[in-house]
Write an enzyme that holds these catalytic residues in place. Structure first.
Site, PDB file in Angstrom:
ATOM      1  N   TYR A  37      90.213  14.805  39.917  1.00  0.00           N
ATOM      2  CA  TYR A  37      90.877  15.701  39.000  1.00  0.00           C
ATOM      3  C   TYR A  37      92.089  16.628  39.673  1.00  0.00           C
ATOM      4  O   TYR A  37      92.898  17.031  39.165  1.00  0.00           O
ATOM      5  CB  TYR A  37      90.337  16.419  38.040  1.00  0.00           C
ATOM      6  CG  TYR A  37      89.432  15.706  37.206  1.00  0.00           C
ATOM      7  CD1 TYR A  37      90.040  15.247  35.745  1.00  0.00           C
ATOM      8  CD2 TYR A  37      88.409  14.937  37.453  1.00  0.00           C
ATOM      9  CE1 TYR A  37      89.283  14.378  34.864  1.00  0.00           C
ATOM     10  CE2 TYR A  37      87.632  14.058  36.574  1.00  0.00           C
ATOM     11  CZ  TYR A  37      88.049  13.847  35.301  1.00  0.00           C
ATOM     12  OH  TYR A  37      87.519  12.890  34.491  1.00  0.00           O
ATOM     13  N   LYS A  55      76.416  11.434  42.963  1.00  0.00           N
ATOM     14  CA  LYS A  55      76.367  10.110  43.308  1.00  0.00           C
ATOM     15  C   LYS A  55      76.236  10.109  44.804  1.00  0.00           C
ATOM     16  O   LYS A  55      77.034   9.428  45.873  1.00  0.00           O
ATOM     17  CB  LYS A  55      77.500   9.500  43.059  1.00  0.00           C
ATOM     18  CG  LYS A  55      77.748   8.003  43.095  1.00  0.00           C
ATOM     19  CD  LYS A  55      77.108   7.155  42.051  1.00  0.00           C
ATOM     20  CE  LYS A  55      76.866   5.558  42.599  1.00  0.00           C
ATOM     21  NZ  LYS A  55      75.771   4.916  42.245  1.00  0.00           N
ATOM     22  N   ASP A  81      74.292   7.466  38.076  1.00  0.00           N
ATOM     23  CA  ASP A  81      73.895   5.972  37.325  1.00  0.00           C
ATOM     24  C   ASP A  81      72.519   6.097  36.663  1.00  0.00           C
ATOM     25  O   ASP A  81      72.291   5.811  35.403  1.00  0.00           O
ATOM     26  CB  ASP A  81      74.183   4.786  37.876  1.00  0.00           C
ATOM     27  CG  ASP A  81      73.742   4.722  39.356  1.00  0.00           C
ATOM     28  OD1 ASP A  81      74.215   5.784  40.249  1.00  0.00           O
ATOM     29  OD2 ASP A  81      73.085   3.900  39.814  1.00  0.00           O
ATOM     30  N   ASP A 135      82.553  13.949  32.881  1.00  0.00           N
ATOM     31  CA  ASP A 135      83.489  13.530  31.941  1.00  0.00           C
ATOM     32  C   ASP A 135      82.648  12.345  31.596  1.00  0.00           C
ATOM     33  O   ASP A 135      82.521  12.385  30.146  1.00  0.00           O
ATOM     34  CB  ASP A 135      84.729  13.057  32.919  1.00  0.00           C
ATOM     35  CG  ASP A 135      86.074  12.848  31.827  1.00  0.00           C
ATOM     36  OD1 ASP A 135      85.528  12.927  30.408  1.00  0.00           O
ATOM     37  OD2 ASP A 135      87.065  12.391  32.271  1.00  0.00           O
TER      38      ASP A 135
END
Ligand code: NAI
Length: 398
Positions: free
Chosen positions: A149, A219, A259, A283
């Protein structure tokens, strides 16, 4: 008399009649603010026997502002929110083809609102795709200022992207750009300060609200230094600043790969209390979790800088142009955001009353079309009829 909320060495000072700016918002913003304001006022009046009341101050942003002033986000609006610390807003239409990419992002950046807070809980009676939606009770802390972002991106085919690719290949010995001739390039910064101030807020929230576990979602298996950094710096912060609570067992910090997190919130949502995420993961997770408990029409949100005290509470959905002006919109997202605002002011009693009225309405299958249409034999209420029911319930709770 004008009374202002202030940040002091002891935390937020809230007078009995604080000035709070509001942005009505575009599209359904106008439908839902109209009913939300009297409901918030009634909850406060009942909770504190008329001794406390919010002095609402309208400030402009979005399309309404553009039509009145020629500006999407006037300087006066920012100045008023800066000065009053706390504000609430409806959804804003994003200008197409204008200089500002997103008004919401602009507000967050201007005030450095680094924590996006989204409590996700289930209200009995609300349609959900899950078998046991009541097991979902998770508060999201999404980092709001970094990650992709930050907007550091270059488009394929431009001299600038070529410069970046040349730099990466020649000076950084990067050999793994699969298609260097046709790649766009994006860069994500994730910092120690940015990660730790967000994770600290999540831990403080957990401790204040009697929640035990803070889970770092990342991640880091793929992006070792950015996402992996978020995880590592989170553990380091906890060890350094919260060693005693960790040792006493009143706080547990763990982590999970993003995930797997998206899998586990469906399979075992009760495994999570407070979760801290980087911006993009946050998000995705926010919308996925909102859908588990009834969707964006009822999910509240806030963007907060816990250091300066600046906070904007907001309906999380958009302007819903398909139903705007039709007295159909669900005001719950805005109302629950207002409850978060009241909690933030430590006016918990008023927040509690309003949440109870909402819970009671849903339990009796009193709801607007977005929810009612997903149930059998549940007639939809208009925005105004739903709000009247809530007012009656508030009065009954007096
Ligand atoms: P949206 O959230 O406005 O609408 C998506 C769907 O959800 C529509 O079917 C709509 O009718 C429904 N919906 C949304 N809020 C509802 C409510 N309170 N009650 C009942 N149904 C509701 O998303 P969309 O269509 O992608 O965006 C429309 C506009 O809103 C765009 O200009 C977009 O930029 C803006 N937007 C603004 C946001 C904000 O200010 N926080 C967030 C998301 C979008």
């Amino acid at each position: 008399m004008t009374e202002k909320i202030r940040m002091t060495a002891d935390g937020l000072f809230v007078p009995n009649h604080p000035v709070i700016p509001y942005i009505e918002g575009d599209g359904v913003g106008q439908d839902i603010w109209k009913v939300a304001q009297p409901l918030i006022d009634r909850a406060v009046a009942i909770a504190y026997d008329g001794e406390r009341a919010i002095q609402w101050q309208e400030v402009l942003a979005g399309k309404k502002s553009f039509e009145k002033t020629g500006q999407w986000l006037p300087a006066e609006t920012l100045a008023a929110i800066k000065d009053s610390l706390v504000a609430i807003k409806g959804p804003l239409e994003t200008p197409v083809g204008e200089g500002i990419r997103s008004l919401n992002v602009a507000l967050r950046q201007e005030l450095d609102l680094y924590a996006c807070v989204r409590p996700i809980r289930y209200f009995k009676g609300v349609p959900s795709p899950l078998k046991n939606p009541e097991k979902t009770d998770i508060t999201i802390f999404r980092e709001n200022t970094e990650d992709i972002y930050a907007g550091i991106e270059w488009e394929t085919g431009t001299p600038r992207v070529q410069k970046v690719i040349d730099f990466l290949r020649e000076e950084m010995q990067v050999e793994k750009i699969r298609f260097p001739e046709t790649s766009s390039i994006g860069i994500k910064p994730i910092s120690i300060e940015g990660s730790q101030r967000l994770i600290r807020s999540a831990i403080e929230y957990a401790l204040k609200n009697g929640k035990k576990k803070v889970t770092l979602v990342h991640k880091g298996n793929i992006q070792k230094f950015t996402e992996g950094g978020f995880r590592k710096w989170g553990y380091e912060l906890a060890q350094k600043e919260y060693a005693d609570v960790l040792e006493s067992g009143n706080l547990v910090i763990n982590d999970i790969i993003a995930d797997n997190f998206l899998q586990q919130i469906l399979l075992k949502p009760e495994a999570f209390d407070v979760v801290a995420l980087t911006n993009l993961n946050g998000d995705y997770a926010s919308d996925a979790l909102a859908a588990q408990v009834g969707g964006i029409g009822i999910s509240p949100g806030a963007n907060i800088n816990y250091k300066t005290g600046h906070a904007i509470f907001e309906a999380t959905h958009g302007t819903a142009p398909d139903i705007a002006g039709q007295n159909k919109a669900n005001p719950t997202s805005l109302l629950l955001s207002a409850c978060m605002l009241l909690d933030y002011l430590s006016w918990e009693k008023a927040a509690h009353l309003l949440r109870n009225a909402i819970a009671d309405a849903f339990a009796q299958q009193e709801m607007t079309a977005d929810l009612a249409n997903l149930l059998d034999d549940c007639p939809a209420l208009s925005t105004s009829s739903f709000s009247e029911k809530l007012l009656e319930k508030l009065d009954a709770l007096k």
